[in-house]
Write a protein that holds these residues in place. Structure first.
Motif, mmCIF file in Angstrom:
data_model
loop_
_atom_site.group_PDB
_atom_site.id
_atom_site.type_symbol
_atom_site.label_atom_id
_atom_site.label_comp_id
_atom_site.label_asym_id
_atom_site.label_seq_id
_atom_site.Cartn_x
_atom_site.Cartn_y
_atom_site.Cartn_z
ATOM 1 N N PRO A 111 13.389 7.270 -13.732
ATOM 2 C CA PRO A 111 12.064 6.888 -14.215
ATOM 3 C C PRO A 111 10.983 7.367 -13.255
ATOM 4 O O PRO A 111 11.212 7.434 -12.040
ATOM 5 C CB PRO A 111 12.136 5.357 -14.267
ATOM 6 C CG PRO A 111 13.197 4.994 -13.282
ATOM 7 C CD PRO A 111 14.198 6.110 -13.327
ATOM 8 N N ASN A 112 9.828 7.689 -13.796
ATOM 9 C CA ASN A 112 8.733 8.187 -12.962
ATOM 10 C C ASN A 112 7.961 7.013 -12.368
ATOM 11 O O ASN A 112 6.788 6.774 -12.692
ATOM 12 C CB ASN A 112 7.810 9.092 -13.776
ATOM 13 C CG ASN A 112 6.819 9.831 -12.886
ATOM 14 O OD1 ASN A 112 7.030 9.968 -11.679
ATOM 15 N ND2 ASN A 112 5.732 10.300 -13.471
ATOM 16 N N LEU A 113 8.619 6.279 -11.490
ATOM 17 C CA LEU A 113 8.019 5.092 -10.883
ATOM 18 C C LEU A 113 6.983 5.485 -9.831
ATOM 19 O O LEU A 113 7.139 6.490 -9.130
ATOM 20 C CB LEU A 113 9.108 4.246 -10.212
ATOM 21 C CG LEU A 113 10.283 3.800 -11.087
ATOM 22 C CD1 LEU A 113 11.301 3.061 -10.231
ATOM 23 C CD2 LEU A 113 9.804 2.925 -12.227
ATOM 24 N N GLU A 114 5.942 4.683 -9.732
ATOM 25 C CA GLU A 114 5.001 4.815 -8.617
ATOM 26 C C GLU A 114 5.382 3.766 -7.593
ATOM 27 O O GLU A 114 5.404 2.562 -7.897
ATOM 28 C CB GLU A 114 3.560 4.621 -9.084
ATOM 29 C CG GLU A 114 2.551 4.888 -7.980
ATOM 30 C CD GLU A 114 1.110 4.934 -8.479
ATOM 31 O OE1 GLU A 114 0.188 4.989 -7.640
ATOM 32 O OE2 GLU A 114 0.918 4.916 -9.716
ATOM 33 N N VAL A 115 5.696 4.198 -6.381
ATOM 34 C CA VAL A 115 6.262 3.297 -5.378
ATOM 35 C C VAL A 115 5.473 3.362 -4.079
ATOM 36 O O VAL A 115 4.853 4.381 -3.750
ATOM 37 C CB VAL A 115 7.752 3.630 -5.115
ATOM 38 C CG1 VAL A 115 8.581 3.428 -6.373
ATOM 39 C CG2 VAL A 115 7.920 5.062 -4.602
ATOM 40 N N GLU A 116 5.519 2.271 -3.342
ATOM 41 C CA GLU A 116 4.899 2.201 -2.021
ATOM 42 C C GLU A 116 5.938 2.618 -0.987
ATOM 43 O O GLU A 116 7.084 2.160 -1.015
ATOM 44 C CB GLU A 116 4.427 0.778 -1.742
ATOM 45 C CG GLU A 116 3.543 0.647 -0.515
ATOM 46 C CD GLU A 116 2.168 1.264 -0.710
ATOM 47 O OE1 GLU A 116 1.673 1.904 0.236
ATOM 48 O OE2 GLU A 116 1.599 1.107 -1.811
ATOM 49 N N THR A 117 5.539 3.511 -0.076
ATOM 50 C CA THR A 117 6.466 4.013 0.940
ATOM 51 C C THR A 117 5.784 4.024 2.306
ATOM 52 O O THR A 117 4.583 3.782 2.423
ATOM 53 C CB THR A 117 6.945 5.445 0.620
ATOM 54 O OG1 THR A 117 5.941 6.389 1.027
ATOM 55 C CG2 THR A 117 7.223 5.634 -0.864
ATOM 56 N N THR A 118 6.566 4.356 3.305
ATOM 57 C CA THR A 118 6.016 4.518 4.652
ATOM 58 C C THR A 118 5.074 5.707 4.743
ATOM 59 O O THR A 118 4.381 5.870 5.751
ATOM 60 C CB THR A 118 7.166 4.696 5.657
ATOM 61 O OG1 THR A 118 8.059 5.711 5.177
ATOM 62 C CG2 THR A 118 7.938 3.392 5.846
ATOM 63 N N HIS A 119 5.027 6.558 3.727
ATOM 64 C CA HIS A 119 4.101 7.696 3.668
ATOM 65 C C HIS A 119 3.022 7.488 2.613
ATOM 66 O O HIS A 119 2.396 8.439 2.166
ATOM 67 C CB HIS A 119 4.863 8.992 3.370
ATOM 68 C CG HIS A 119 5.743 9.445 4.486
ATOM 69 N ND1 HIS A 119 6.343 10.688 4.511
ATOM 70 C CD2 HIS A 119 6.152 8.831 5.623
ATOM 71 C CE1 HIS A 119 7.072 10.809 5.608
ATOM 72 N NE2 HIS A 119 6.971 9.693 6.292
ATOM 73 N N GLY A 120 2.808 6.256 2.189
ATOM 74 C CA GLY A 120 1.822 5.968 1.157
ATOM 75 C C GLY A 120 2.455 5.875 -0.221
ATOM 76 O O GLY A 120 3.678 5.900 -0.371
ATOM 77 N N ARG A 121 1.628 5.774 -1.263
ATOM 78 C CA ARG A 121 2.119 5.649 -2.632
ATOM 79 C C ARG A 121 2.505 7.023 -3.169
ATOM 80 O O ARG A 121 1.787 8.014 -2.959
ATOM 81 C CB ARG A 121 1.065 5.018 -3.544
ATOM 82 C CG ARG A 121 0.774 3.562 -3.194
ATOM 83 C CD ARG A 121 -0.022 2.867 -4.267
ATOM 84 N NE ARG A 121 0.761 2.620 -5.466
ATOM 85 C CZ ARG A 121 1.611 1.616 -5.620
ATOM 86 N NH1 ARG A 121 1.805 0.753 -4.641
ATOM 87 N NH2 ARG A 121 2.282 1.464 -6.758
ATOM 88 N N ILE A 122 3.652 7.089 -3.849
ATOM 89 C CA ILE A 122 4.105 8.337 -4.460
ATOM 90 C C ILE A 122 4.652 8.048 -5.849
ATOM 91 O O ILE A 122 5.087 6.935 -6.137
ATOM 92 C CB ILE A 122 5.203 9.037 -3.614
ATOM 93 C CG1 ILE A 122 6.457 8.160 -3.520
ATOM 94 C CG2 ILE A 122 4.704 9.417 -2.236
ATOM 95 C CD1 ILE A 122 7.644 8.860 -2.879
ATOM 96 N N LYS A 123 4.623 9.064 -6.702
ATOM 97 C CA LYS A 123 5.319 9.011 -7.985
ATOM 98 C C LYS A 123 6.605 9.810 -7.829
ATOM 99 O O LYS A 123 6.599 10.924 -7.292
ATOM 100 C CB LYS A 123 4.447 9.586 -9.102
ATOM 101 C CG LYS A 123 3.338 8.653 -9.550
ATOM 102 C CD LYS A 123 2.683 9.146 -10.830
ATOM 103 C CE LYS A 123 1.709 8.125 -11.370
ATOM 104 N NZ LYS A 123 1.084 8.581 -12.649
#
Length: 219
Positions: free
Chosen positions: A11-23
């Protein structure tokens, strides 16, 4: 456990990461990507695994492969944990992003849920799972390990090489294959086609059945 598996698009989730938000689809783009999950931050096997991913990061980069970690804690916890990971692994930097999933929702959508292990709040923890995702955003291979067993990064490299060769040629890699070994020509390829596709030649195993299905070549 049923859910996302080989052949399914992530799925093309938008997620929070240690490098900021990514899809996820934007991150994968046109590359192979390894998405790997871990039960929790500041735990022994997970620390060694994320550290080993850092050690192998240059090798994966040369192969054109991206890395994306996931653990069921928040970004701040991840950032503090990274300091331990790098210190334990002789300063090898964690250059890849780590997804935060404190509500344990992302792991459900990526089929990375441990059915038995729960945190203090009763949430199911992430399993020790690894998906290799192709440029088409589909899962090409999955590993699932128990919490007590750390993964072998040489095996991850090996299967990546196998997947890339199989996508470029009509071949498969036999048992215990490693890069540089001969590969097997797919049965769907006729002998005439094989001569054209593999001008370097191939060898057919001599079998009691006299069926010439076991053909090996170098690619």
């Amino acid at each position: 456990m049923p859910g996302l598996t080989i052949g399914d698009a992530i799925p093309n989730l938008e997620v929070e990461t240690t490098h900021g938000r990514i899809k996820l689809h934007d991150y994968v783009d046109d590359s192979y990507t390894i998405i790997f999950s871990h039960p929790a931050d500041f735990t022994p096997v997970c620390t060694t695994e994320l550290g080993m991913m850092a050690v192998y990061a240059d090798k994966f980069e040369k192969m054109g492969v991206k890395l994306l970690g996931l653990s069921g804690d928040d970004v701040q916890s991840h950032q503090e944990w990274v300091k331990d990971i790098e210190a334990y692994n002789n300063g090898h930097k964690v250059t890849y992003p780590i997804v935060a999933d404190p509500n344990k929702e992302i792991i459900k959508q990526l089929n990375m849920v441990d059915p038995d292990e729960k945190d203090s709040s009763g949430y199911h923890l992430p399993s020790r799972a690894l998906h290799i995702v192709g440029p088409d955003k589909k899962i090409k291979l999955s590993f699932l390990y128990p919490a007590s067993t750390g993964r072998n990064m040489d095996e991850v490299v090996r299967v990546l090489e196998s997947l890339r060769k199989a996508s470029a040629h009509k071949i498969a890699t036999p048992a215990n294959w490693k890069p540089g070994d001969p590969v097997a020509i797919c049965p769907s390829v006729s002998d005439d086609e094989a001569k054209q596709m593999f001008p370097q030649g191939y060898q057919t195993a001599d079998l009691p059945s006299n069926k010439g299905y076991l053909r090996f070549t170098d690619v």
